[in-house]
Design a protein around this motif. Sequence first.
Motif, short mmCIF file in Angstrom:
data_model
loop_
_atom_site.label_atom_id
_atom_site.label_comp_id
_atom_site.label_asym_id
_atom_site.label_seq_id
_atom_site.Cartn_x
_atom_site.Cartn_y
_atom_site.Cartn_z
N GLU A 31 61.48 14.84 17.82
CA GLU A 31 62.82 14.69 17.24
C GLU A 31 63.36 16.00 16.68
OE1 GLU A 31 62.68 11.59 14.34
OE2 GLU A 31 62.65 9.98 15.84
N ARG A 32 62.47 16.84 16.15
CA ARG A 32 62.94 18.06 15.49
C ARG A 32 63.05 19.25 16.43
NH1 ARG A 32 63.74 18.74 10.25
NH2 ARG A 32 63.76 20.82 9.32
N TYR A 33 62.15 19.32 17.41
CA TYR A 33 62.10 20.53 18.23
C TYR A 33 62.25 20.30 19.73
CZ TYR A 33 59.88 22.08 13.88
OH TYR A 33 59.60 22.34 12.56
N GLY A 34 62.27 19.04 20.18
CA GLY A 34 62.30 18.84 21.62
C GLY A 34 62.78 17.48 22.04
N SER A 35 64.05 17.19 21.81
CA SER A 35 64.57 15.85 22.09
C SER A 35 64.53 15.51 23.58
CB SER A 35 66.01 15.72 21.58
OG SER A 35 66.84 16.70 22.18
N ASN A 36 64.31 16.51 24.45
CA ASN A 36 64.22 16.23 25.89
C ASN A 36 63.00 15.37 26.23
OD1 ASN A 36 62.83 18.74 25.11
ND2 ASN A 36 62.17 18.79 27.26
#
Length: 234
Positions: free
Chosen positions: A82-87
């Motif tokens: 959620e914070r660094y890689g929503s992909n």
Amino acid sequence: MAAKITVHWLEDSRAQRILWLLEELGLDYEVKRYSRDPKTLLAPKELADVHPLGKSPVVTIVEDGKTLTLAESGAIVEFIVERYGSNLSIPASSSDMQARADYLYWLHWAEGSGMLPLMFSIVFAQLPKQGPWLAKPLLNGVSYGAMSQFVLPRLKENFRFIEQSLAGKDYFAGGKLTGADIMMSFIAEGLESSPLPNDKYPNIFRWYNSMLERTAYKKALEKGGKNDLGRFTR
């Protein structure tokens, strides 16, 4: 300022999939390694200096002068995605309700319903080995009864369910790699070292082998190491 991430990595543990996650996201991180006690197979006491429960994985994240210590695989994966890689997620805003539900379901199923019988298989395999010598015949009987009547039926039920769920699918949610796949990788490792015949689960191993071929997975192995889960049940 970029976050400084440290993974407290314990051999033969669920910490390896956290390294895979970070490699998939292209994040920089450090690995602090810990070894298990060769007799009890428990984590070393030093891990309790990082988190009160003394287990792994644990990550420490330093960001903007603030330090966060976070344990539990599912919480770590969900937080980092959620914070660094929503992909690697299916966000709540997604118009695909089923994909979002699948993502959340498998993300949490891995450490809930999925891990319980695997943990019991380890407990009952270790029970005769770790118990007093005079009690070994009794403990062997208890272990055999529990495994045959309770643990193995639950393992078969779980892996049959996963096998059916992966029919015609390359990933667990949304037709792409997500945190759910990363969480479920440890369950596949558990199957690999379980007493169940692996050839009965072609869909699981088709999916799992495709994960093993990912560049990020291979890089994570170089920085951590392949789990030997069989040491807990041999």
